[in-house]
Design a protein around this motif. Structure first.
Motif, PDB file in Angstrom:
ATOM      1  N   ALA A   1       0.930  -1.143   0.142  1.00  0.00           N
ATOM      2  CA  ALA A   1       0.016  -0.013   0.024  1.00  0.00           C
ATOM      3  C   ALA A   1       0.612   1.143   0.263  1.00  0.00           C
ATOM      4  O   ALA A   1       0.570   2.182  -0.599  1.00  0.00           O
ATOM      5  N   ALA A   2       1.958   1.399   0.738  1.00  0.00           N
ATOM      6  CA  ALA A   2       2.958   2.329   0.816  1.00  0.00           C
ATOM      7  C   ALA A   2       3.649   2.479  -0.340  1.00  0.00           C
ATOM      8  O   ALA A   2       3.713   3.817  -0.846  1.00  0.00           O
ATOM      9  N   TYR A   3       3.960   1.555  -0.904  1.00  0.00           N
ATOM     10  CA  TYR A   3       4.916   1.434  -2.142  1.00  0.00           C
ATOM     11  C   TYR A   3       3.859   1.963  -3.433  1.00  0.00           C
ATOM     12  O   TYR A   3       4.267   3.021  -4.080  1.00  0.00           O
ATOM     13  N   VAL A   4       2.684   1.327  -3.563  1.00  0.00           N
ATOM     14  CA  VAL A   4       1.709   1.757  -4.702  1.00  0.00           C
ATOM     15  C   VAL A   4       1.562   3.329  -4.423  1.00  0.00           C
ATOM     16  O   VAL A   4       1.583   4.293  -5.286  1.00  0.00           O
ATOM     17  N   SER A   5       1.178   3.737  -3.259  1.00  0.00           N
ATOM     18  CA  SER A   5       1.024   5.224  -3.066  1.00  0.00           C
ATOM     19  C   SER A   5       2.249   6.011  -3.074  1.00  0.00           C
ATOM     20  O   SER A   5       2.009   7.318  -3.645  1.00  0.00           O
ATOM     21  N   GLN A   6       3.370   5.423  -2.977  1.00  0.00           N
ATOM     22  CA  GLN A   6       4.722   6.544  -3.407  1.00  0.00           C
ATOM     23  C   GLN A   6       4.758   6.480  -5.135  1.00  0.00           C
ATOM     24  O   GLN A   6       4.935   7.702  -5.331  1.00  0.00           O
ATOM     25  N   VAL A   7       4.515   5.461  -5.631  1.00  0.00           N
ATOM     26  CA  VAL A   7       4.336   5.651  -7.024  1.00  0.00           C
ATOM     27  C   VAL A   7       3.356   6.813  -7.635  1.00  0.00           C
ATOM     28  O   VAL A   7       3.523   7.500  -8.666  1.00  0.00           O
ATOM     29  N   ASN A   8       2.152   6.825  -6.936  1.00  0.00           N
ATOM     30  CA  ASN A   8       1.086   7.812  -7.219  1.00  0.00           C
ATOM     31  C   ASN A   8       1.483   9.131  -6.675  1.00  0.00           C
ATOM     32  O   ASN A   8       0.765  10.125  -6.800  1.00  0.00           O
ATOM     33  N   GLY A   9       2.564   9.279  -5.994  1.00  0.00           N
ATOM     34  CA  GLY A   9       2.799  10.630  -5.153  1.00  0.00           C
ATOM     35  C   GLY A   9       1.669  11.104  -4.177  1.00  0.00           C
ATOM     36  O   GLY A   9       1.599  12.385  -3.887  1.00  0.00           O
ATOM     37  N   SER A  10       0.914  10.130  -3.365  1.00  0.00           N
ATOM     38  CA  SER A  10      -0.077  10.563  -2.534  1.00  0.00           C
ATOM     39  C   SER A  10       0.168  10.730  -1.334  1.00  0.00           C
ATOM     40  O   SER A  10       0.491   9.727  -0.406  1.00  0.00           O
ATOM     41  N   ALA A  11       0.479  12.020  -0.810  1.00  0.00           N
ATOM     42  CA  ALA A  11       1.326  12.262   0.357  1.00  0.00           C
ATOM     43  C   ALA A  11       0.644  11.541   1.793  1.00  0.00           C
ATOM     44  O   ALA A  11       1.335  11.050   2.439  1.00  0.00           O
ATOM     45  N   PHE A  12      -0.725  11.762   1.825  1.00  0.00           N
ATOM     46  CA  PHE A  12      -1.350  11.231   3.050  1.00  0.00           C
ATOM     47  C   PHE A  12      -1.194   9.942   3.113  1.00  0.00           C
ATOM     48  O   PHE A  12      -0.721   9.395   4.064  1.00  0.00           O
ATOM     49  N   CYS A  13      -1.335   9.158   2.141  1.00  0.00           N
ATOM     50  CA  CYS A  13      -1.367   7.626   2.026  1.00  0.00           C
ATOM     51  C   CYS A  13       0.161   7.183   2.075  1.00  0.00           C
ATOM     52  O   CYS A  13       0.170   6.154   2.920  1.00  0.00           O
ATOM     53  N   ILE A  14       1.163   7.714   1.588  1.00  0.00           N
ATOM     54  CA  ILE A  14       2.520   7.284   1.776  1.00  0.00           C
ATOM     55  C   ILE A  14       2.789   7.184   3.202  1.00  0.00           C
ATOM     56  O   ILE A  14       3.049   6.113   3.808  1.00  0.00           O
ATOM     57  N   ALA A  15       2.414   8.455   3.831  1.00  0.00           N
ATOM     58  CA  ALA A  15       2.577   8.636   5.383  1.00  0.00           C
ATOM     59  C   ALA A  15       1.988   7.383   6.323  1.00  0.00           C
ATOM     60  O   ALA A  15       2.626   6.869   7.019  1.00  0.00           O
ATOM     61  N   ALA A  16       0.592   7.488   5.838  1.00  0.00           N
ATOM     62  CA  ALA A  16      -0.315   6.434   6.536  1.00  0.00           C
ATOM     63  C   ALA A  16       0.306   5.081   6.678  1.00  0.00           C
ATOM     64  O   ALA A  16       0.259   4.226   7.659  1.00  0.00           O
ATOM     65  N   HIS A  17       0.502   4.543   5.388  1.00  0.00           N
ATOM     66  CA  HIS A  17       0.860   3.121   5.324  1.00  0.00           C
ATOM     67  C   HIS A  17       2.151   2.762   5.442  1.00  0.00           C
ATOM     68  O   HIS A  17       2.608   1.672   5.833  1.00  0.00           O
ATOM     69  N   THR A  18       3.381   3.938   5.433  1.00  0.00           N
ATOM     70  CA  THR A  18       4.662   3.661   5.853  1.00  0.00           C
ATOM     71  C   THR A  18       4.532   3.458   7.481  1.00  0.00           C
ATOM     72  O   THR A  18       5.198   2.583   7.996  1.00  0.00           O
TER      73      THR A  18
ATOM     74  N   GLY B   1      11.477  -0.241  11.069  1.00  0.00           N
ATOM     75  CA  GLY B   1      11.294   0.873  10.269  1.00  0.00           C
ATOM     76  C   GLY B   1      12.302   1.110   9.051  1.00  0.00           C
ATOM     77  O   GLY B   1      11.947   1.504   8.005  1.00  0.00           O
ATOM     78  N   PRO B   2      13.817   0.565   9.579  1.00  0.00           N
ATOM     79  CA  PRO B   2      14.717   0.666   8.384  1.00  0.00           C
ATOM     80  C   PRO B   2      14.152  -0.159   7.075  1.00  0.00           C
ATOM     81  O   PRO B   2      14.606   0.180   5.778  1.00  0.00           O
ATOM     82  N   LYS B   3      13.687  -1.554   7.204  1.00  0.00           N
ATOM     83  CA  LYS B   3      13.329  -2.093   6.120  1.00  0.00           C
ATOM     84  C   LYS B   3      12.433  -1.424   5.271  1.00  0.00           C
ATOM     85  O   LYS B   3      12.589  -1.615   4.026  1.00  0.00           O
ATOM     86  N   VAL B   4      11.375  -0.765   5.912  1.00  0.00           N
ATOM     87  CA  VAL B   4      10.364  -0.127   5.248  1.00  0.00           C
ATOM     88  C   VAL B   4      11.039   1.199   4.499  1.00  0.00           C
ATOM     89  O   VAL B   4      10.835   1.342   3.317  1.00  0.00           O
ATOM     90  N   ALA B   5      11.730   1.700   5.146  1.00  0.00           N
ATOM     91  CA  ALA B   5      12.681   2.906   4.483  1.00  0.00           C
ATOM     92  C   ALA B   5      13.097   2.386   3.249  1.00  0.00           C
ATOM     93  O   ALA B   5      13.485   3.190   2.220  1.00  0.00           O
ATOM     94  N   ALA B   6      14.131   1.386   3.442  1.00  0.00           N
ATOM     95  CA  ALA B   6      14.988   0.890   2.401  1.00  0.00           C
ATOM     96  C   ALA B   6      14.235   0.555   1.254  1.00  0.00           C
ATOM     97  O   ALA B   6      14.400   0.871   0.000  1.00  0.00           O
ATOM     98  N   VAL B   7      12.853  -0.068   1.334  1.00  0.00           N
ATOM     99  CA  VAL B   7      12.143  -0.453  -0.014  1.00  0.00           C
ATOM    100  C   VAL B   7      11.782   0.861  -0.623  1.00  0.00           C
ATOM    101  O   VAL B   7      11.806   0.879  -1.777  1.00  0.00           O
ATOM    102  N   LEU B   8      11.185   1.903  -0.025  1.00  0.00           N
ATOM    103  CA  LEU B   8      10.853   3.000  -0.670  1.00  0.00           C
ATOM    104  C   LEU B   8      11.954   4.141  -1.095  1.00  0.00           C
ATOM    105  O   LEU B   8      11.570   4.780  -2.049  1.00  0.00           O
ATOM    106  N   ALA B   9      13.121   3.630  -0.430  1.00  0.00           N
ATOM    107  CA  ALA B   9      14.251   4.618  -1.046  1.00  0.00           C
ATOM    108  C   ALA B   9      14.736   3.964  -2.420  1.00  0.00           C
ATOM    109  O   ALA B   9      15.180   4.417  -3.315  1.00  0.00           O
ATOM    110  N   ASP B  10      14.700   2.503  -2.324  1.00  0.00           N
ATOM    111  CA  ASP B  10      15.462   1.916  -3.454  1.00  0.00           C
ATOM    112  C   ASP B  10      14.935   0.442  -3.166  1.00  0.00           C
ATOM    113  O   ASP B  10      15.751  -0.550  -2.708  1.00  0.00           O
TER     114      ASP B  10
END
Lengths: 108, 193
Positions: free
Chosen positions: B70-87, B97-106
């Motif tokens: 959900a966080a990854y799809v939201s990041q592709v869509n650039g949806s600020a609320f949903c990125i933060a909520a599902h991250t 937390g580091p694993k989630v951050a790493a996926v969203l970074a690369d």
């Protein structure tokens, strides 16, 4: 594919409700918003953005709809139809690719 | 939110419920939660059912995996609320937390297993381009993902392509970090129903 199919059926139920159930906007308008095709200005601009570039929707897009005599309830429904419509196309495209990949796998 | 009815168009009982939620959570009610209470017969009731089924229903994917999708799809869509909520929700679900951050970074270098990586890549491509080839899907299946898991991931993708669009179109207000953490805790305890 029992659980995945059940989920897809739940999405179909939502689509059916927003397109064919009672609403402030006509079923024809809702169908146009869902398919992002055939709406007149200014709604075409708002709905096109919801479908393909939602982060670019602005207050002015909503103000233009209101100025054209579209009620808030109609706008609420049409925005939802546009969001669900675009997502339904993605969902269907994913399933179509899966079917193509697995059909050829089984045939080969 | 916009239009104005999404801020003011609720009945007395619903307004009272919002006040109670805010009182007990010590956070404002998130717009995502308010939206499903507006004329729930039109959208909210069936949307909650579908989203709950996709995010918490039976699946070989864990809750953390699905929140990460959900966080990854939201990041592709650039949806600020949903990125933060599902991250925040993925972070709490995994307790990592580091694993989630790493996926969203690369995605390529993140410390996750190949099936999840290939599935996220597929969902990202579908979301960004609106289409997928059989070849894209064969890559996912070849990484060890079952057909059922692909179907389950596509449901998450559909749920968040819908919610991301509504969040940006209706202008969901971005919460404080504390607000997103409280929301994540709620979603892990109660789900989406």
């Amino acid at each position: 594919m029992v659980t995945a199919d059940k989920k897809r059926a739940a999405y179909r139920a939502l689509q059916d409700r927003i397109l064919n159930g009672e609403g402030a906007a006509s079923p024809e308008q809702r169908a146009r918003a869902f398919s992002n095709a055939g709406l007149d200005a200014p709604l075409d601009r708002l709905i096109g953005k919801v479908a393909t570039r939602p982060t670019q929707v602005t207050d002015a897009d909503f103000a233009a709809a209101r100025a054209a005599g579209v009620s808030d309830d109609e706008v609420f429904e049409l925005v939802i139809c546009a969001a669900v419509g675009e997502s339904a196309r993605l969902y269907d495209a994913g399933w179509a690719a899966l079917a193509e990949a697995t059909d050829s796998e089984e045939a080969g | 939110m916009r239009p104005e009815i999404l801020n003011s168009g609720y009945g007395t009982g619903t307004k009272l419920l919002f006040k109670l939620i805010a009182l007990f959570s010590r956070q404002p009610v998130p717009d995502a939660a308010k939206l499903v209470f507006y004329r729930p017969d039109f959208y909210g009731s069936l949307a909650k059912e579908f989203t709950h089924e996709a995010m918490r229903g039976p699946s070989a994917w864990s809750v953390g995996d699905r929140e990460l999708m959900a966080a990854y799809v939201s990041q592709v869509n650039g949806s600020a609320f949903c990125i933060a909520a599902h991250t925040a929700t993925a972070r709490q679900a995994y307790q990592d937390g580091p694993k989630v951050a790493a996926v969203l970074a690369d995605l390529d270098s993140a410390p996750i297993e190949r099936p999840l990586r290939e599935t996220l890549r597929m969902l990202g491509k579908l979301t960004a381009e609106g289409k997928l080839s059989a070849e894209d899907m064969r890559d996912v299946l070849a990484s060890g993902v079952s057909r059922e898991q692909v179907g389950d991931a596509l449901a998450v993708c559909a749920a968040f392509n819908t919610t991301d669009r509504l969040a940006d179109a209706f202008g969901f207000e971005v919460l404080s970090p504390e607000g997103f953490e409280a929301g994540a805790k709620y979603l892990l305890r109660r789900g989406y129903r």
